[in-house]
Design an enzyme around this catalytic site. Structure first.
Site: not given
Ligand SMILES: NC(=O)c1ccc[n+]([C@@H]2O[C@H](COP(=O)([O-])OP(=O)(O)OC[C@H]3O[C@@H](n4cnc5c(N)ncnc54)[C@H](OP(=O)(O)O)[C@@H]3O)[C@@H](O)[C@H]2O)c1
Length: 314
Positions: A45, A50, A79, A112
């Site tokens: 994931d 990030y 995402k 997201h």
């Protein structure tokens, strides 16, 4: 027995346990991916937000090149971040993610969050107020997501942090159905109503923060994670498992996939070794009783946004 894969509404299969990568730091996430592949993980994931997709991509490439795993055995999720909800930004943002991950296609691309920020706003616009918001409708964003499928860049598309009304509205207005809604699920927030709602509409829930983001809980004032509950430790001892394994087994039994994050090899290995035991009815009853609808990831600072998702029960 719990299933190691779940079939999505488009016939593709998603492994039940994946590795989370939020806050997996530079210098550590590469090894975490290698350890996870060695430990049997095939589901990862990721997210543009990030900031570690390039390092993840390098590790994936290494493992594919050295023959440890084939691309088609992997299930990689990423995402689309909130600043890029304009329809014509979606494909370019996925292309950027694919270049970081060194992949030709993504297995699952998610919106997201349902709410958008202006493209010019900070990525995390705390304290900026409504000035930072954009009212781009997630239905517009979804058209861009469908384009990702049409161009062969994504095998499946879905959403994250959508509530039941947002899911319903999307289903009424889409050409391609979402396969997944990724939301927070842990024993403090077991999401049984949203899981059933989505299941009735052919959508699988992926549960994030399954361990209640345990190491940050004390520092950041998050709800006490159930895996630190002494009663859960007793249940774990009875089954010769750890508390984390008990929690993950319980969550999978709700019919969802889970994505525990770790950069610690022993924990990475532990978190996927959750299929060889069955909780007793009284264990399940206790874990059910832990539900208190409290969130780690409520993002209350954005609750005045038109598309903020957590202003209704589920
Ligand atoms: N869609 C969204 O909006 C959204 C939001 C949040 C998260 N996510 C996704 O969900 C993933 C998981 O959520 P999360 O990272 O927030 O929290 P989490 O998986 O509930 O907890 C991660 C924390 O638990 C520790 N841990 C992992 N396994 C353990 C074990 N067996 N025993 C003890 N401690 C253990 C990890 O430490 P170490 O790493 O130090 O081992 C880390 O501090 C994220 O990484 C991300 O991929 C998505």
């Amino acid at each position: 027995m719990l299933s190691k894969v779940i079939t999505l509404n488009n016939g593709r299969k998603i492994p039940t346990v994946g590795l989370g990568t939020y806050k997996s730091p530079p210098g550590q996430v590469h090894q975490a991916i290698i350890d996870a592949i060695d430990g049997g993980y095939r589901h990862f994931d990721c997210a543009w937000f990030y900031g570690n997709e390039a390092e993840i991509g390098a590790a994936l490439k290494e493992e594919i090149t050295n023959g440890k795993v084939k691309r088609e055995e992997l299930f990689i999720t990423s995402k689309l971040w909130n600043n890029f909800h304009k329809k014509d930004k979606v494909v370019p943002m996925l292309r950027e993610t694919l270049s970081y991950l060194k992949l030709e296609y993504i297995d699952l691309y998610l919106i997201h969050w349902p709410f958008a920020f202006k493209e010019t706003s900070p990525l995390w616009p705390i304290g900026e107020g409504a000035e930072a918001y954009s009212d781009i409708d997630y239905l517009e964003t979804w058209e861009g997501m469908e384009e990702c499928i049409n161009q062969g860049l994504a095998k499946s598309i879905g959403v994250s942090n959508f509530n039941s009304e947002q899911i319903e509205r999307l289903l009424k207005n889409c050409k391609i159905k979402p396969v997944v809604n990724q939301v927070e699920v842990n024993p403090n927030l077991n999401q049984k109503k949203l899981i059933q709602f989505c299941k009735d509409r052919g959508i699988i829930i992926t549960g994030y923060c399954p361990l209640g983001r345990v190491e940050e809980a004390g520092i950041r004032g998050f709800p006490p994670p159930t895996m630190l509950d002494p009663k859960v430790a007793e249940i774990a001892k009875k089954h010769n498992k750890t508390s984390a394994q008990v929690v993950l087994n319980y969550l999978i039994s709700l019919g969802i996939t889970v994505i525990p994050k770790s950069v610690t090899k022993s924990r990475i290995v532990q978190n996927i070794d959750v299929f060889d035991f069955k909780l007793d009815a009284e264990d399940v009853a206790y874990l059910d009783s832990c539900n208190r609808n409290s969130r780690v990831c409520g993002l209350e600072m954005f609750k005045d946004h038109k598309y903020y998702p957590f202003n209704l029960e589920y």
